[in-house]
Write a protein that holds these residues in place. Structure first.
Motif, short mmCIF file in Angstrom:
data_model
loop_
_atom_site.label_atom_id
_atom_site.label_comp_id
_atom_site.label_asym_id
_atom_site.label_seq_id
_atom_site.Cartn_x
_atom_site.Cartn_y
_atom_site.Cartn_z
N THR A 270 -14.31 61.44 -99.78
CA THR A 270 -14.04 60.73 -101.03
C THR A 270 -13.14 61.56 -101.95
OG1 THR A 270 -16.21 59.67 -100.92
CG2 THR A 270 -15.11 59.67 -103.06
N ARG A 271 -12.10 60.94 -102.48
CA ARG A 271 -11.24 61.59 -103.47
C ARG A 271 -11.94 61.54 -104.83
NH1 ARG A 271 -5.13 59.69 -105.34
NH2 ARG A 271 -4.52 61.68 -106.33
N PHE A 272 -11.93 62.66 -105.58
CA PHE A 272 -12.70 62.69 -106.83
C PHE A 272 -11.90 63.04 -108.08
CE2 PHE A 272 -13.09 66.88 -104.86
CZ PHE A 272 -12.79 67.74 -105.89
N MET A 273 -10.73 63.62 -107.96
CA MET A 273 -10.03 64.08 -109.16
C MET A 273 -9.64 62.96 -110.14
SD MET A 273 -10.00 67.21 -109.85
CE MET A 273 -8.96 66.94 -111.29
N PRO A 274 -9.27 61.73 -109.66
CA PRO A 274 -8.96 60.67 -110.62
C PRO A 274 -10.12 60.32 -111.55
CG PRO A 274 -8.08 60.12 -108.47
CD PRO A 274 -8.95 61.32 -108.27
N LEU A 275 -11.34 60.64 -111.16
CA LEU A 275 -12.51 60.38 -112.01
C LEU A 275 -12.61 61.39 -113.14
CD1 LEU A 275 -15.17 59.67 -109.22
CD2 LEU A 275 -13.86 57.99 -110.54
N HIS A 276 -11.93 62.52 -113.01
CA HIS A 276 -12.04 63.60 -113.99
C HIS A 276 -10.84 63.69 -114.91
CE1 HIS A 276 -15.66 65.56 -112.22
NE2 HIS A 276 -15.20 65.04 -111.09
N ASP A 277 -9.66 63.26 -114.46
CA ASP A 277 -8.46 63.38 -115.28
C ASP A 277 -7.40 62.42 -114.74
OD1 ASP A 277 -5.69 64.70 -116.06
OD2 ASP A 277 -7.19 65.65 -117.35
N GLU A 278 -6.66 61.80 -115.65
CA GLU A 278 -5.65 60.82 -115.22
C GLU A 278 -4.52 61.47 -114.41
OE1 GLU A 278 -3.10 60.87 -119.44
OE2 GLU A 278 -4.22 59.08 -118.84
N ARG A 279 -4.34 62.80 -114.59
CA ARG A 279 -3.31 63.51 -113.82
C ARG A 279 -3.80 63.89 -112.42
NH1 ARG A 279 -2.49 67.61 -118.74
NH2 ARG A 279 -4.74 67.13 -118.79
N ALA A 280 -5.08 63.62 -112.17
CA ALA A 280 -5.69 63.86 -110.85
C ALA A 280 -5.45 65.29 -110.37
CB ALA A 280 -5.20 62.83 -109.84
N GLU A 281 -4.93 65.46 -109.15
CA GLU A 281 -4.75 66.81 -108.59
C GLU A 281 -3.71 67.63 -109.33
OE1 GLU A 281 -6.95 64.65 -105.53
OE2 GLU A 281 -5.19 64.12 -106.74
N LEU A 282 -2.88 67.00 -110.16
CA LEU A 282 -1.85 67.72 -110.91
C LEU A 282 -2.28 68.07 -112.32
CD1 LEU A 282 1.43 65.94 -109.73
CD2 LEU A 282 0.56 68.18 -109.07
N ALA A 283 -3.56 67.94 -112.60
CA ALA A 283 -4.08 68.40 -113.90
C ALA A 283 -4.04 69.92 -113.95
CB ALA A 283 -5.52 67.90 -114.08
N PRO A 284 -4.05 70.52 -115.16
CA PRO A 284 -4.07 71.98 -115.26
C PRO A 284 -5.27 72.59 -114.54
CG PRO A 284 -3.50 71.02 -117.38
CD PRO A 284 -3.92 69.88 -116.47
N ARG A 285 -5.14 73.88 -114.24
CA ARG A 285 -6.12 74.55 -113.40
C ARG A 285 -7.54 74.52 -113.95
NH1 ARG A 285 -2.53 79.88 -111.73
NH2 ARG A 285 -1.28 78.84 -110.13
N ASP A 286 -7.70 74.66 -115.27
CA ASP A 286 -9.05 74.70 -115.83
C ASP A 286 -9.78 73.38 -115.57
OD1 ASP A 286 -7.21 73.50 -117.64
OD2 ASP A 286 -8.62 73.74 -119.29
N ILE A 287 -9.07 72.28 -115.69
CA ILE A 287 -9.68 70.96 -115.48
C ILE A 287 -10.04 70.77 -114.01
CG2 ILE A 287 -9.21 68.48 -115.54
CD1 ILE A 287 -7.48 69.06 -118.06
N VAL A 288 -9.13 71.17 -113.13
CA VAL A 288 -9.40 71.02 -111.69
C VAL A 288 -10.55 71.92 -111.25
CG1 VAL A 288 -8.41 71.18 -109.38
CG2 VAL A 288 -6.99 70.39 -111.27
N ALA A 289 -10.56 73.15 -111.75
CA ALA A 289 -11.64 74.09 -111.37
C ALA A 289 -13.00 73.58 -111.85
CB ALA A 289 -11.36 75.47 -111.94
N ARG A 290 -13.07 73.06 -113.08
CA ARG A 290 -14.34 72.54 -113.60
C ARG A 290 -14.78 71.30 -112.82
NH1 ARG A 290 -12.64 73.89 -118.73
NH2 ARG A 290 -12.01 71.77 -119.21
N ALA A 291 -13.80 70.47 -112.44
CA ALA A 291 -14.13 69.27 -111.68
C ALA A 291 -14.73 69.64 -110.32
CB ALA A 291 -12.88 68.41 -111.50
N ILE A 292 -14.13 70.62 -109.66
CA ILE A 292 -14.65 71.07 -108.36
C ILE A 292 -16.03 71.68 -108.54
CG2 ILE A 292 -14.33 72.70 -106.45
CD1 ILE A 292 -11.30 72.37 -106.85
#
Length: 527
Positions: A270-292
Motif C-alpha cells: 500500500t502506498r501511504f505518503m499521499p495520506l500524509h502530504d499532498e506532495r507525497a514522496e516529494l515532500a521535505p525530509r522531515d515530513i517523509v521521515a515522520r510519516a514513515i
C-alpha cells in the motif's frame, strides 16, 4: 610545535575548499581523523543544489529553502549562498569533477544532467550519478595532496582549541589546537594565525545514522568549550530512507530515487505518503521521515519499502548504479523488488554560530560546513543545499582569512600529561558510548516529549561526570576524545529541544504539537 598560517580541522568539502582557496597564498595545515577522503562529504549521494537552468531562478531556490526550513531560515544567509551557487558549481567543473552528462533531454547545464529532489520546485541538482560526494572529494583530494603549500596530517584528531580562555588570559582569541596523533600516541601543539572548524556534524550521537564513524560532533563541542554560541541543535535531520539490512551499515538510499519516481509502500504494497502530504514522496525530509515513523509504529513494522522497480531496468542502472550494485550484493534486485528502508539520523542543521565569512564568536576561529549554523537550513535542510553551503562559505571564509591582520601570539605551553596515567579499564568508554547512542535514539529521536527529554538530560549529566573524571585522570585516546565530544553534543541537542516550546521542522514534540506564529532560533551561550 607545528605552525601554520591556517589550520583546518576536517577534510570534507568545506575543509578542502578552504585549503585550495588559501594555499596559493599561505601555508595551510589540514588535519583529518582518518585518511584525507574519509570525511562525511564523500558519503553524499544525491548532488548539489544550484540555480543553473534558465527556467529556474535565485528567488525560487530561496523560496524552496525557506519552505523546507519552516520559516526559520536566515534570509540574508540564504540569499548570499544561493546567489553564489552557480559560481561554486563552475569552480567544481573547472577543478574537473565528472558530473553526469545529460542524455535524456531533461533540464541541463553545460550539457550536464540536472535532477530534482524533495522540496525543490525545479530540476536544479547537478550530480555525478548517485555518488556525487565521492566524485567531488576524489577530485579535490588529488588537488589538495599535490599542493606544495598544504600539509595533510592524517590520523590526527583535535582535542581542544588553544584560546585565551584556555591559557588563563583575558580576551577571546584562538591560536590553534592541541591535536592527538593516533599513530605516535602523542599530543601535538599546532599553532596558527587562523583556525577553522570544518569537522562535520554529530550523527554518531544516535544509534542509527547515515553518517560515517567520524561524525562525532568534535567541532561543535570544541567551539562550545572555547566560548562560541551554539544554535538550533534540536534540528537533527533524519533521512527518511536508509537501507534496512543487517549487513548494510549506514547505507543511504538517495533522495533522488524518490525524485525520479520512487514510491514508498507498506509491507503489503500500500502506498501511504499521499495520506500524509499532498506532495507525497516529494515532500521535505522531515515530513517523509515522520510519516514513515508513524506508519512503522502504527503497524509494528521493522521497515517500509521504497519501490522504483516499475521503471525500466536500464533507467535504474544508469541513474543509480551504486545503489543497484550495493543492494544486489545483499540479495536485493531493485529492478525487480522494492528496497527496505528506515529513517536514520542524517544531518545536524544547527551548530557553532557563524556569519557569512565563517567567523565565530572567537577571533581568528572560523566554522564552515555542517559544524556551523549560518541560518541557511533553518528548521529543516533542503535536500542538496549542504554541499553548496560548504563551497560558498569555504571560499568566503578563505577570503576573510587572507584579509585578516596577524595578532601577536602569547607563549603557548605544550600539552601537559604529567598528572595522568594509562587507562585501567577501556570498557568504561565503550559502555558509555553504547548507552548514549541508545537513549538518544529512544528519547531524542524523530518524535519527542518533555518526559523523554528530561530522562535523556539526566542520563547525559551522569555520563558527563564519569567521562570528566576519566578524562582528568587518564591519557587521551581517540575513543575518549570522541565520546567526550559526543556527550557534549548530546547535551546541546537536548537543551535546545527543551527550550523550544513548539513543533517546527525537524523538531516534533507531542507536548507542543502546534507551531508558534513567530519563528525564533534557539541560541545557547556558554558565558
Amino acid at each position: 610545535m607545528r605552525e601554520f598560517d591556517a589550520l583546518i580541522i576536517g577534510s570534507g568539502l568545506g575543509g578542502m575548499t578552504m585549503a585550495l582557496h588559501l594555499a596559493d597564498h599561505i601555508q595551510v595545515g589540514l588535519i583529518t581523523k582518518r585518511e584525507l577522503r574519509d570525511g562525511g562529504s564523500g558519503w553524499a549521494q544525491g548532488g548539489i543544489a544550484a540555480v543553473l537552468d534558465g527556467t529556474d531562478s535565485v528567488e525560487l531556490h530561496i523560496r524552496d529553502t525557506h519552505v523546507a526550513g519552516a520559516g526559520l531560515c536566515d534570509h540574508d544567509s540564504t540569499r548570499f549562498i544561493v546567489e553564489h551557487s552557480k559560481e561554486a558549481i563552475d569552480w567544481l567543473i573547472q577543478m574537473g569533477v565528472p558530473f553526469t552528462k545529460d542524455t535524456e533531454g531533461d533540464s541541463a547545464y553545460q550539457g550536464y544532467h540536472l535532477t530534482r529532489e524533495g522540496g525543490h520546485s525545479h530540476r536544479r541538482i547537478i550530480h555525478a550519478a548517485d555518488a556525487t560526494g565521492a566524485a567531488v572529494i576524489d577530485t579535490l583530494a588529488h588537488k589538495v595532496a599535490a599542493h606544495p603549500n598544504i600539509t595533510v596530517l592524517e590520523s590526527h584528531i583535535a582535542i581542544d582549541l588553544i584560546t585565551d580562555q584556555k591559557l588563563g588570559r583575558s580576551g577571546r582569541h584562538c591560536y590553534g589546537a592541541y591535536v592527538y596523533d593516533k599513530e605516535t600516541d602523542r599530543v601535538e601543539t599546532i599553532v596558527a594565525k587562523s583556525t577553522v572548524l570544518a569537522s562535520g556534524g554529530a550523527g554518531k550521537v544516535y544509534l542509527y545514522t547515515t553518517n560515517p564513524d567520524v561524525a562525532t560532533g568534535d567541532g561543535i563541542a570544541m567551539g562550545w568549550r572555547a566560548g562560541c554560541r551554539v544554535a538550533n541543535m534540536e534540528f537533527i535531520q533524519f533521512h527518511p530512507t536508509c537501507l534496512y539490512h543487517p549487513h548494510a551499515k549506514s547505507f543511504l538510499i538517495t533522495e533522488a530515487v524518490r525524485g525520479e519516481g520512487g514510491i514508498l509502500r507498506l509491507p503489503d504494497g500500500t502506498r501511504f505518503m499521499p495520506l500524509h502530504d499532498e506532495r507525497a514522496e516529494l515532500a521535505p525530509r522531515d515530513i517523509v521521515a515522520r510519516a514513515i515513523d508513524f506508519e512503522m509504529k502504527k503497524g509494528g513494522f521493522d521497515c517500509v519499502y521504497l519501490d522504483i522497480s516499475y521503471k525500466p531496468a536500464a533507467f535504474i542502472k544508469e541513474h543509480f548504479p551504486n545503489i543497484y550494485l550495493r543492494c544486489l550484493e545483499l540479495g536485493i534486485d531493485i529492478t525487480k523488488e522494492p528496497i527496505p528502508v528506515v529513517p536514520a539520523a542524517h544531518y545536524t542543521c544547527g551548530g557553532v554560530v557563524s556569519d557569512m565569512a565563517g567567523r565565530t564568536d572567537v577571533t581568528s576561529l572560523y566554522a564552515v560546513g555542517e559544524v556551523a549554523c549560518t541560518g541557511l537550513h533553518g528548521a529543516n535542510r533542503l535536500a542538496s543545499n549542504s554541499l553548496l553551503e560548504c563551497m560558498v562559505l569555504g571560499k568566503a571564509a578563505a577570503t576573510d582569512i587572507l584579509k585578516a591582520t596577524a595578532t601577536e601570539r602569547p607563549n603557548i605551553p605544550e600539552w601537559d600529561e604529567s598528572q595522568v596515567t594509562d587507562p585501567d579499564e577501556e570498557v568504561v568508554i565503550s559502555h558509555n558510548w553504547d548507552e548514549l547512542r541508545r537513549f538518544m535514539w529512544d528519547y531524542v529521536g524523530i518524535v519527542r516529549t518533555n518526559k523523554r527529554l528530561e530522562r535523556a538530560l539526566h542520563r547525559i549529566e551522569l555520563l558527563q561526570h564519569e567521562i570528566d573524571d576519566y578524562y582528568s585522570n587518564f591519557r587521551v585516546s581517540n575513543d575518549l576524545i570522541e565520546l567526550r565530544n559526543l556527550v557534549q553534543s548530546a547535551e546541546l541537542i537536548v537543551r535546545c529541544a527543551m527550550d523550544r516550546k513548539e513543533s517546527r521542522g525537524l523538531h516534533y514534540s507531542r507536548d507542543y504539537p502546534g507551531m508558534l506564529s513567530e519563528a525564533k532560533s534557539t541560541i545557547l551561550s556558554p558565558d
